[in-house]
Design a protein around this motif. Structure first.
Motif, short mmCIF file in Angstrom:
data_model
loop_
_atom_site.label_atom_id
_atom_site.label_comp_id
_atom_site.label_asym_id
_atom_site.label_seq_id
_atom_site.Cartn_x
_atom_site.Cartn_y
_atom_site.Cartn_z
N CYS A 108 41.32 36.75 44.24
CA CYS A 108 42.08 37.44 45.26
C CYS A 108 43.42 36.72 45.42
CB CYS A 108 41.35 37.45 46.62
SG CYS A 108 39.88 38.48 46.64
N ASP A 109 44.49 37.49 45.51
CA ASP A 109 45.85 36.97 45.73
C ASP A 109 46.24 35.98 44.65
OD1 ASP A 109 48.32 36.60 46.81
OD2 ASP A 109 47.64 35.19 48.36
N LEU A 110 46.54 36.51 43.45
CA LEU A 110 46.97 35.68 42.32
C LEU A 110 48.49 35.80 42.16
CD1 LEU A 110 46.29 33.98 39.77
CD2 LEU A 110 46.13 36.16 38.53
N ARG A 111 49.16 34.64 42.07
CA ARG A 111 50.61 34.60 41.84
C ARG A 111 50.88 33.83 40.57
NH1 ARG A 111 54.00 32.71 46.80
NH2 ARG A 111 55.59 33.94 45.72
N LEU A 112 51.67 34.42 39.68
CA LEU A 112 51.98 33.81 38.39
C LEU A 112 53.49 33.71 38.21
CD1 LEU A 112 49.44 35.76 36.10
CD2 LEU A 112 49.20 33.43 36.97
N SER A 113 53.95 32.53 37.86
CA SER A 113 55.36 32.34 37.54
C SER A 113 55.59 32.71 36.07
CB SER A 113 55.77 30.89 37.80
OG SER A 113 54.99 30.00 37.01
N PRO A 114 56.82 32.94 35.62
CA PRO A 114 57.08 33.31 34.23
C PRO A 114 56.51 32.28 33.26
CG PRO A 114 59.03 33.68 35.56
CD PRO A 114 58.05 32.97 36.44
N GLY A 115 55.77 32.77 32.26
CA GLY A 115 55.15 31.90 31.27
C GLY A 115 53.80 31.35 31.68
N GLU A 116 53.37 31.64 32.90
CA GLU A 116 52.10 31.13 33.39
C GLU A 116 50.98 32.13 33.14
OE1 GLU A 116 50.14 29.26 37.51
OE2 GLU A 116 52.05 30.35 37.56
N SER A 117 49.78 31.65 32.93
CA SER A 117 48.62 32.51 32.73
C SER A 117 47.40 31.87 33.38
CB SER A 117 48.36 32.77 31.25
OG SER A 117 48.03 31.57 30.59
N LYS A 118 46.45 32.70 33.77
CA LYS A 118 45.18 32.26 34.33
C LYS A 118 44.05 32.98 33.61
CE LYS A 118 46.45 29.65 37.95
NZ LYS A 118 45.98 28.27 38.21
N THR A 119 43.00 32.24 33.29
CA THR A 119 41.85 32.80 32.57
C THR A 119 40.60 32.69 33.43
OG1 THR A 119 42.81 32.25 30.40
CG2 THR A 119 40.45 32.67 30.48
N TYR A 120 39.85 33.76 33.48
CA TYR A 120 38.59 33.81 34.22
C TYR A 120 37.48 34.28 33.27
CZ TYR A 120 41.89 33.77 38.12
OH TYR A 120 42.91 33.44 38.96
N ILE A 121 36.28 33.84 33.51
CA ILE A 121 35.16 34.26 32.69
C ILE A 121 34.25 35.16 33.51
CG2 ILE A 121 33.78 32.19 33.21
CD1 ILE A 121 32.72 32.46 30.28
N TYR A 122 33.93 36.29 32.93
CA TYR A 122 33.03 37.26 33.57
C TYR A 122 31.70 37.26 32.84
CZ TYR A 122 30.96 41.81 34.69
OH TYR A 122 30.10 42.81 35.04
N ARG A 123 30.63 37.05 33.57
CA ARG A 123 29.28 37.02 33.00
C ARG A 123 28.42 38.07 33.70
NH1 ARG A 123 30.31 31.35 33.49
NH2 ARG A 123 30.39 30.30 31.44
N GLU A 124 27.66 38.79 32.89
CA GLU A 124 26.74 39.78 33.44
C GLU A 124 25.58 39.98 32.48
OE1 GLU A 124 25.00 41.26 35.91
OE2 GLU A 124 27.01 41.68 36.72
N THR A 125 24.38 40.11 33.03
CA THR A 125 23.18 40.34 32.22
C THR A 125 22.90 41.83 32.13
OG1 THR A 125 22.22 38.22 32.87
CG2 THR A 125 20.73 39.86 31.95
N ILE A 126 22.74 42.33 30.91
CA ILE A 126 22.42 43.73 30.70
C ILE A 126 20.96 43.96 31.09
CG2 ILE A 126 22.34 45.60 28.99
CD1 ILE A 126 24.30 43.90 27.32
N PRO A 127 20.66 44.94 31.91
CA PRO A 127 19.26 45.17 32.29
C PRO A 127 18.37 45.41 31.07
CG PRO A 127 20.74 46.42 33.71
CD PRO A 127 21.59 45.83 32.62
N SER A 128 17.17 44.86 31.10
CA SER A 128 16.28 44.97 29.95
C SER A 128 15.84 46.40 29.69
CB SER A 128 15.05 44.08 30.18
OG SER A 128 14.38 44.46 31.38
N GLU A 129 15.86 47.26 30.72
CA GLU A 129 15.45 48.65 30.54
C GLU A 129 16.61 49.58 30.21
OE1 GLU A 129 16.30 48.20 34.97
OE2 GLU A 129 15.54 47.01 33.30
N ALA A 130 17.80 49.03 29.99
CA ALA A 130 18.97 49.85 29.72
C ALA A 130 18.84 50.56 28.37
CB ALA A 130 20.23 48.98 29.72
#
Length: 381
Positions: free
Chosen positions: A106-128
């Motif tokens: 929430c509320d991300l501010r980036l200056s020129p040339g700046e980057s931020k990396t986030y990792i998203y994890r989720e388990t696929i349901p076994s009955e999918a």
């Protein structure tokens, strides 16, 4: 301007019950040299929030499927289907599986040339259900990353991936008689606890490694055509289907044989438009051979890696079979003796075609082809 890049860490193919990991990077590229910021506010780029979610979309052919009957009763447990962030709402079809949205920031501010990396994890349901693109039904999976500037519309980045279902495997008890070839040291403590996914993969390995030759005497109204042997009935994606033909004791001459690997797409009766409609058949690799005069021959038919293994949902069932076409003669063709050096075959033959189908099972491969597709996606907002 902010550039969003998403990359699947393990590639584009996953099993049901497995965890998906996706790196999401938000970057503010440098301004061009000729562009001069007019105020301090022009230096920074800001986003109010970003979240990610996995969902499976089902699209049905209205000419074959009663799409008006596809409602929440055909869905797997649709979680948070009424939340504001519903990325599937503008897609065709209906959602059959969606996970709870996860906030990346929430509320991300980036200056020129700046980057931020986030990792998203989720388990696929076994009955999918598995990913599938058929003639009547299509199941497709996406990770959707949504983000928004203040007082602007939500922007979406979609990351497609493939799911292979393990829910069709039999219970582990059916494979207890198989030999475990993994190393075993009785003096070492076992620290690794097997997960349900590990057990399912071991079941898959045991099931498809077991060889139990089955013999079939194929006949028509005139007599025996051939004796066919299939070395096993359960296969993995990428394997070769291997069998042998024995014409040595035939009483009917076979001029040629064709074998095709076919999928059968059966729409369930309650969702089928037209109760007498036949299943949709699709042929893949095909084996063709002129076999007149042969005593023995073999079948080697590769299973493509891109096809979908057996599966069953409330909407449809996918099955596999070998489709045989035997071209036989109405009269037995006299073959030359062993010492004959030259033999002239008959100029004409009166023939008839016989069709035979043999069901078999195709399961996922234990090592999905994760490097076969591009796994990096990007968008600019």
């Amino acid at each position: 301007m902010i550039e969003i890049t998403a990359k699947l860490l393990k590639g584009p193919v996953y099993f049901s019950g497995e965890m998906v990991e996706c790196l999401v990077t938000f970057s503010n590229p440098h301004n061009p040299i000729h562009q001069i910021s007019q105020s301090h506010s022009d230096v920074f780029e800001s986003l109010a929030w970003a979240s990610a979610q996995v969902h499976c979309q089902c699209t049905a052919n209205g000419k074959v499927v009663l799409t008006e009957k596809l409602n929440t009763s055909t869905q797997l447990a649709s979680i948070n289907a009424n939340t504001t962030f519903a990325p599937w709402q503008h897609d065709n079809g209906h959602v059959v599986m969606n996970t709870k949205p996860k906030i990346l920031f929430c509320d991300l501010r980036l200056s020129p040339g700046e980057s931020k990396t986030y990792i998203y994890r989720e388990t696929i349901p076994s009955e999918a259900p598995p990913s599938y693109r058929g003639q009547a039904v299509k199941y497709s999976y996406k990770i959707t990353v949504g983000t928004q500037r203040v007082n602007t519309a939500i922007k979406l980045l979609r990351v497609p991936f493939r799911v292979l279902s393990l829910s069709e495997l039999p219970e582990i008890t059916t494979c207890n008689d198989s030999v475990d070839l993994s190393p075993n040291n009785p003096f070492m403590e076992t620290q690794h606890r097997e997960t349900p996914l590990d057990i399912a993969l071991q079941t898959l390995q045991n099931l498809t490694a077991r060889r139990s030759p089955n013999f079939y005497n194929i006949t028509n109204g005139r007599g025996r055509v051939v004796r066919f042997c299939l070395f096993k009935n359960s296969y993995k994606l990428g394997e070769d289907i291997v069998g042998t033909f024995d014409f040595s004791n035939a009483t009917v001459s076979c001029a040629q044989v064709s074998v095709a690997l076919q999928s059968e797409e059966h729409v369930s009766e309650k969702h089928r438009r037209g109760k007498t409609s036949l299943p949709a058949l699709v042929s893949y690799n095909k084996h063709h051979e002129v076999c007149i005069g042969l005593k023995y021959s073999q079948l080697v038919l590769p299973i493509p890696l891109h096809v979908t293994p057996d599966f069953n949902t409330d909407l449809m069932t996918l099955k596999w079979r070998l489709h045989f076409e035997f071209v036989t003669t109405t009269k037995l063709v006299e073959m030359p003796k062993e010492n004959t050096t030259n033999w002239q075959g008959p100029a004409t033959l009166d023939v008839e075609t016989m069709i035979w189908d043999l069901p078999l099972h195709i399961h996922p491969t234990a090592t999905p082809p994760n490097t076969a597709q591009q796994t990096k996606y990007s968008a600019v907002i």
